[in-house]
Scaffold this motif. Structure first.
Motif, PDB file in Angstrom:
ATOM      1  N   PRO A   6       0.824  -1.219   0.000  1.00  0.00           N
ATOM      2  CA  PRO A   6       0.000   0.000   0.000  1.00  0.00           C
ATOM      3  C   PRO A   6       0.856   1.267   0.000  1.00  0.00           C
ATOM      4  O   PRO A   6       1.841   1.368   0.743  1.00  0.00           O
TER       5      PRO A   6
ATOM      6  N   THR B 132       0.706   5.559   0.323  1.00  0.00           N
ATOM      7  CA  THR B 132      -0.032   6.769   0.654  1.00  0.00           C
ATOM      8  C   THR B 132       0.020   7.714  -0.539  1.00  0.00           C
ATOM      9  O   THR B 132       0.813   7.516  -1.466  1.00  0.00           O
TER      10      THR B 132
ATOM     11  N   ALA C 256      -8.921  -5.197  -0.125  1.00  0.00           N
ATOM     12  CA  ALA C 256      -9.444  -3.993   0.535  1.00  0.00           C
ATOM     13  C   ALA C 256      -9.824  -4.293   1.979  1.00  0.00           C
ATOM     14  O   ALA C 256      -9.535  -3.503   2.893  1.00  0.00           O
TER      15      ALA C 256
ATOM     16  N   LEU D 109      -6.555  -4.884   4.078  1.00  0.00           N
ATOM     17  CA  LEU D 109      -5.856  -3.615   4.305  1.00  0.00           C
ATOM     18  C   LEU D 109      -6.545  -2.828   5.404  1.00  0.00           C
ATOM     19  O   LEU D 109      -5.887  -2.331   6.338  1.00  0.00           O
TER      20      LEU D 109
ATOM     21  N   TYR E  29      -6.275   1.563   7.007  1.00  0.00           N
ATOM     22  CA  TYR E  29      -6.147   2.352   5.777  1.00  0.00           C
ATOM     23  C   TYR E  29      -7.111   1.835   4.713  1.00  0.00           C
ATOM     24  O   TYR E  29      -7.391   0.631   4.647  1.00  0.00           O
ATOM     25  N   GLU E  30      -7.592   2.769   3.888  1.00  0.00           N
ATOM     26  CA  GLU E  30      -8.391   2.426   2.719  1.00  0.00           C
ATOM     27  C   GLU E  30      -7.715   3.013   1.490  1.00  0.00           C
ATOM     28  O   GLU E  30      -7.099   4.078   1.561  1.00  0.00           O
ATOM     29  N   ALA E  31      -7.833   2.310   0.356  1.00  0.00           N
ATOM     30  CA  ALA E  31      -7.144   2.701  -0.872  1.00  0.00           C
ATOM     31  C   ALA E  31      -8.122   3.215  -1.919  1.00  0.00           C
ATOM     32  O   ALA E  31      -9.277   2.804  -1.958  1.00  0.00           O
ATOM     33  N   GLU E  32      -7.620   4.091  -2.787  1.00  0.00           N
ATOM     34  CA  GLU E  32      -8.419   4.543  -3.934  1.00  0.00           C
ATOM     35  C   GLU E  32      -8.475   3.471  -5.011  1.00  0.00           C
ATOM     36  O   GLU E  32      -9.488   3.322  -5.691  1.00  0.00           O
TER      37      GLU E  32
ATOM     38  N   PHE F  46      -6.708  -0.574  -6.495  1.00  0.00           N
ATOM     39  CA  PHE F  46      -5.889  -1.785  -6.344  1.00  0.00           C
ATOM     40  C   PHE F  46      -5.511  -2.284  -7.732  1.00  0.00           C
ATOM     41  O   PHE F  46      -6.362  -2.371  -8.619  1.00  0.00           O
TER      42      PHE F  46
ATOM     43  N   ALA G 242      -1.697  -1.136  -3.809  1.00  0.00           N
ATOM     44  CA  ALA G 242      -2.816  -0.258  -3.452  1.00  0.00           C
ATOM     45  C   ALA G 242      -2.305   1.175  -3.431  1.00  0.00           C
ATOM     46  O   ALA G 242      -1.261   1.451  -2.827  1.00  0.00           O
ATOM     47  N   THR G 243      -3.009   2.066  -4.070  1.00  0.00           N
ATOM     48  CA  THR G 243      -2.588   3.474  -4.131  1.00  0.00           C
ATOM     49  C   THR G 243      -3.632   4.389  -3.510  1.00  0.00           C
ATOM     50  O   THR G 243      -4.796   4.019  -3.376  1.00  0.00           O
TER      51      THR G 243
ATOM     52  N   CYS H 129      -3.702   5.474  -0.385  1.00  0.00           N
ATOM     53  CA  CYS H 129      -4.125   4.921   0.908  1.00  0.00           C
ATOM     54  C   CYS H 129      -4.156   5.993   1.995  1.00  0.00           C
ATOM     55  O   CYS H 129      -3.192   6.715   2.203  1.00  0.00           O
TER      56      CYS H 129
END
Length: 197
Positions: free
Chosen positions: A56, A58, A108, A111, A117-120, A122, A144-145, A147
């Motif tokens: 992941p 940030t 998701a 993570l 954390y949550e990602a925009e 995957f 994952a980006t 985040c």
């Protein structure tokens, strides 16, 4: 020689199978097998559901990492969030191969549960069989980006995890230098470095 005949030359036949030991997370399976030379034997291996591993990032490009106690090696392990698919994940225990959408959903969930954390987004990175001599494990790695710490960490009763962020280049150096010994992390970081960066 065709691939099929080459496979037949070395393939084992499974004549029976059963679970010798079951515990949370995995089973120990015993197969009765017949070798190509016609002799019979037993073969034991770890039987577990597919797993997801997440690298992941940030929005600033730092990696989200976890520090987790690992009883099998008796120390804190620095690595990436990861976990097995659960029965409620489609394809997560039915014997059917999970779809890419199922795997993304599991990534998701893992993570969020392990890190908060949550990602925009995957992106699938690679799928591997990390120890196919002793286990039927299949690990699906994702990047994952975007985040952000917008979820609540929800750890299992047997998880002891601290969440950190790390400069990606520092994480890469730790993998290259052998300071980061977690195999899933080493594979994800080197695969990312070789194919995405």
């Amino acid at each position: 020689m065709t691939d099929e005949s080459a496979t037949e030359e070395v393939a084992w036949e499974t004549t029976a199978t059963g679970i010798d030991y079951a515990c949370p997370g995995f089973d120990v399976r015993r197969d009765e097998v017949r070798f190509p030379d016609g002799t019979d034997a037993e073969y034991h291996y770890v039987d577990e559901p597919p797993a997801v591993v997440i690298l992941p990032f940030t929005p600033d490009g730092d990696a989200v990492v976890i520090e987790e106690w690992r009883q099998a090696v008796g120390r804190v392990n620095r690595g990436l969030p990861a976990g097995g698919m659960e029965p409620e994940d489609a394809g997560g225990g039915s014997g059917d191969a999970p779809s890419l959408a199922d795997l993304r959903a599991a990534a998701a969930r893992e993570l969020a549960e392990e890190t908060g954390y949550e990602a925009e987004a995957f992106e699938h990175l690679i799928t591997v069989e990390p120890s196919n001599g002793i286990a039927n494990s299949v690990h699906h790695h994702f990047v994952a980006t975007g985040c952000e710490p917008t979820a609540e960490q929800d750890l299992d009763h047997n998880e002891s995890i601290r969440v950190r962020t790390a400069d990606y280049d520092d994480l890469l150096a730790a993998v290259v230098d052998g300071d980061c010994r977690d195999g899933r992390t080493a594979l994800a970081v080197t695969q990312y470095e070789l194919t995405r960066r």
